[in-house]
Motif scaffolding. Structure first.
Motif, PDB file in Angstrom:
ATOM      1  N   GLY A 241      37.832  -6.135 -26.484  1.00 30.80           N
ATOM      2  CA  GLY A 241      38.647  -5.183 -26.600  1.00 30.80           C
ATOM      3  C   GLY A 241      38.722  -4.040 -25.865  1.00 30.80           C
ATOM      4  N   ASP A 242      37.450  -3.230 -25.517  1.00 32.68           N
ATOM      5  CA  ASP A 242      37.142  -1.714 -25.078  1.00 32.68           C
ATOM      6  C   ASP A 242      38.137  -1.740 -24.038  1.00 32.68           C
ATOM      7  N   THR A 243      38.776  -0.503 -23.225  1.00 30.83           N
ATOM      8  CA  THR A 243      39.305  -0.519 -21.914  1.00 30.83           C
ATOM      9  C   THR A 243      38.029   0.462 -21.202  1.00 30.83           C
ATOM     10  N   VAL A 244      37.836  -0.229 -20.016  1.00 31.27           N
ATOM     11  CA  VAL A 244      36.597   0.777 -19.295  1.00 31.27           C
ATOM     12  C   VAL A 244      37.408   1.243 -17.555  1.00 31.27           C
ATOM     13  N   THR A 245      37.380   2.602 -16.706  1.00 26.83           N
ATOM     14  CA  THR A 245      38.232   2.156 -15.959  1.00 26.83           C
ATOM     15  C   THR A 245      37.106   1.781 -14.250  1.00 26.83           C
ATOM     16  N   VAL A 246      37.759   0.716 -13.800  1.00 28.70           N
ATOM     17  CA  VAL A 246      37.525   0.310 -12.851  1.00 28.70           C
ATOM     18  C   VAL A 246      37.763   1.417 -11.431  1.00 28.70           C
ATOM     19  N   THR A 247      36.898   1.479 -10.791  1.00 31.32           N
ATOM     20  CA  THR A 247      37.012   1.839  -8.981  1.00 31.32           C
ATOM     21  C   THR A 247      37.087   0.991  -7.765  1.00 31.32           C
ATOM     22  N   ILE A 248      38.282   0.267  -7.177  1.00 27.94           N
ATOM     23  CA  ILE A 248      38.426  -0.316  -6.246  1.00 27.94           C
ATOM     24  C   ILE A 248      38.298   0.337  -4.944  1.00 27.94           C
ATOM     25  N   TYR A 249      37.692  -0.092  -3.970  1.00 28.72           N
ATOM     26  CA  TYR A 249      37.583   0.075  -2.549  1.00 28.72           C
ATOM     27  C   TYR A 249      38.770  -0.767  -2.292  1.00 28.72           C
ATOM     28  N   ARG A 250      39.978  -0.175  -1.121  1.00 27.83           N
ATOM     29  CA  ARG A 250      40.499  -1.311  -0.605  1.00 27.83           C
ATOM     30  C   ARG A 250      40.837  -0.502   0.718  1.00 27.83           C
ATOM     31  N   LYS A 251      40.881  -0.679   1.908  1.00 31.97           N
ATOM     32  CA  LYS A 251      40.728  -0.300   3.039  1.00 31.97           C
ATOM     33  C   LYS A 251      41.035   1.416   2.786  1.00 31.97           C
ATOM     34  N   GLY A 252      39.552   1.755   2.764  1.00 39.43           N
ATOM     35  CA  GLY A 252      39.215   2.877   3.145  1.00 39.43           C
ATOM     36  C   GLY A 252      40.034   4.495   1.449  1.00 39.43           C
ATOM     37  N   THR A 253      40.808   3.420   0.244  1.00 43.44           N
ATOM     38  CA  THR A 253      40.647   4.666  -0.406  1.00 43.44           C
ATOM     39  C   THR A 253      39.998   3.453  -1.625  1.00 43.44           C
ATOM     40  N   LEU A 254      40.333   4.815  -2.240  1.00 42.41           N
ATOM     41  CA  LEU A 254      39.618   4.968  -3.857  1.00 42.41           C
ATOM     42  C   LEU A 254      40.740   4.210  -4.928  1.00 42.41           C
ATOM     43  N   HIS A 255      40.954   3.270  -5.504  1.00 41.79           N
ATOM     44  CA  HIS A 255      41.652   3.457  -6.987  1.00 41.79           C
ATOM     45  C   HIS A 255      41.049   3.278  -7.935  1.00 41.79           C
ATOM     46  N   TYR A 256      41.558   4.017  -8.870  1.00 40.13           N
ATOM     47  CA  TYR A 256      40.781   3.705 -10.011  1.00 40.13           C
ATOM     48  C   TYR A 256      42.045   2.940 -11.277  1.00 40.13           C
ATOM     49  N   LEU A 257      40.980   2.381 -11.589  1.00 35.16           N
ATOM     50  CA  LEU A 257      42.248   1.391 -12.702  1.00 35.16           C
ATOM     51  C   LEU A 257      41.892   1.230 -14.129  1.00 35.16           C
ATOM     52  N   PRO A 258      42.347   1.160 -15.400  1.00 32.94           N
ATOM     53  CA  PRO A 258      42.225   1.167 -16.654  1.00 32.94           C
ATOM     54  C   PRO A 258      42.538  -0.356 -16.420  1.00 32.94           C
ATOM     55  N   LEU A 259      41.553  -1.045 -17.291  1.00 34.30           N
ATOM     56  CA  LEU A 259      41.889  -2.580 -17.609  1.00 34.30           C
ATOM     57  C   LEU A 259      40.859  -2.759 -18.745  1.00 34.30           C
ATOM     58  N   THR A 260      41.297  -3.599 -19.818  1.00 37.87           N
ATOM     59  CA  THR A 260      40.542  -3.906 -21.102  1.00 37.87           C
ATOM     60  C   THR A 260      39.902  -4.891 -20.750  1.00 37.87           C
TER      61      THR A 260
ATOM     62  N   GLY B  43      47.106  -5.702  -9.513  1.00 40.76           N
ATOM     63  CA  GLY B  43      47.089  -6.061  -8.108  1.00 40.76           C
ATOM     64  C   GLY B  43      45.345  -5.705  -7.531  1.00 40.76           C
ATOM     65  N   ILE B  44      44.394  -6.507  -8.344  1.00 40.98           N
ATOM     66  CA  ILE B  44      43.189  -6.447  -7.635  1.00 40.98           C
ATOM     67  C   ILE B  44      43.355  -7.668  -7.235  1.00 40.98           C
ATOM     68  N   GLU B  45      42.684  -7.832  -5.258  1.00 39.31           N
ATOM     69  CA  GLU B  45      42.955  -8.995  -5.354  1.00 39.31           C
ATOM     70  C   GLU B  45      41.004  -9.474  -4.265  1.00 39.31           C
ATOM     71  N   PRO B  46      40.931 -10.409  -4.305  1.00 36.91           N
ATOM     72  CA  PRO B  46      39.594 -10.785  -2.888  1.00 36.91           C
ATOM     73  C   PRO B  46      39.752 -10.267  -2.322  1.00 36.91           C
ATOM     74  N   GLY B  47      38.563  -9.738  -1.796  1.00 39.05           N
ATOM     75  CA  GLY B  47      38.698  -8.562  -0.958  1.00 39.05           C
ATOM     76  C   GLY B  47      38.383  -7.000  -0.957  1.00 39.05           C
ATOM     77  N   ASP B  48      38.562  -6.608  -2.406  1.00 41.37           N
ATOM     78  CA  ASP B  48      38.284  -5.728  -2.495  1.00 41.37           C
ATOM     79  C   ASP B  48      37.034  -5.536  -3.450  1.00 41.37           C
ATOM     80  N   ILE B  49      36.992  -4.041  -3.265  1.00 39.80           N
ATOM     81  CA  ILE B  49      35.134  -3.762  -3.206  1.00 39.80           C
ATOM     82  C   ILE B  49      35.869  -3.257  -4.750  1.00 39.80           C
ATOM     83  N   LEU B  50      34.774  -3.733  -5.677  1.00 38.62           N
ATOM     84  CA  LEU B  50      34.783  -2.879  -7.006  1.00 38.62           C
ATOM     85  C   LEU B  50      33.387  -2.321  -7.447  1.00 38.62           C
ATOM     86  N   THR B  51      33.486  -1.070  -7.276  1.00 41.43           N
ATOM     87  CA  THR B  51      32.152  -0.165  -6.823  1.00 41.43           C
ATOM     88  C   THR B  51      32.051   0.628  -8.266  1.00 41.43           C
TER      89      THR B  51
END
Length: 103
Positions: free
Chosen positions: A78-97, A47-55
């Motif tokens: 193959g490693d999994t990292v946690t990305v922090t995404i800012y969207r519309k005032g909210t931070l989202h934390y998502l694991p990505l491989t 669900g990450i999309e253009p316009g989101d901010i990777l912090t």
């Protein structure tokens, strides 16, 4: 030759640095303003999309493509990292491989 360096990890995210004007004016955090995602990448699927901010990646600050690339060089495909995404005032934390970059 393959025309690219094999084994270089990527998230399939491209973007540009968020200017301090935008940060101030729109009250956004420093980060990578996402402009494009590789088709079929996990980031897009989650669900990450253009316009989101990777912090951040694993709590390490991302401000532009260079900082993102240098952080990712510390990991393996193959490693999994946690990305922090800012969207519309909210931070989202998502694991990505991380997967192998072909560009």
């Amino acid at each position: 030759s393959q025309g690219y360096v094999s084994g270089r990890p990527t998230l399939g995210i491209w973007g540009e640095s968020l200017s301090s004007f935008y940060q101030y004016y729109y009250m956004m955090p420093a980060g990578l303003y996402i402009t494009e995602l590789e088709e079929g990448c996990e980031a897009a699927a989650k669900g990450i999309e253009p316009g989101d901010i990777l912090t951040a990646v694993n709590d390490r600050e991302v401000t532009d493509m260079n900082s993102l690339k240098s952080i990712l060089l510390g990991y393996e495909v193959g490693d999994t990292v946690t990305v922090t995404i800012y969207r519309k005032g909210t931070l989202h934390y998502l694991p990505l491989t991380l997967y192998e970059s072909t560009t």
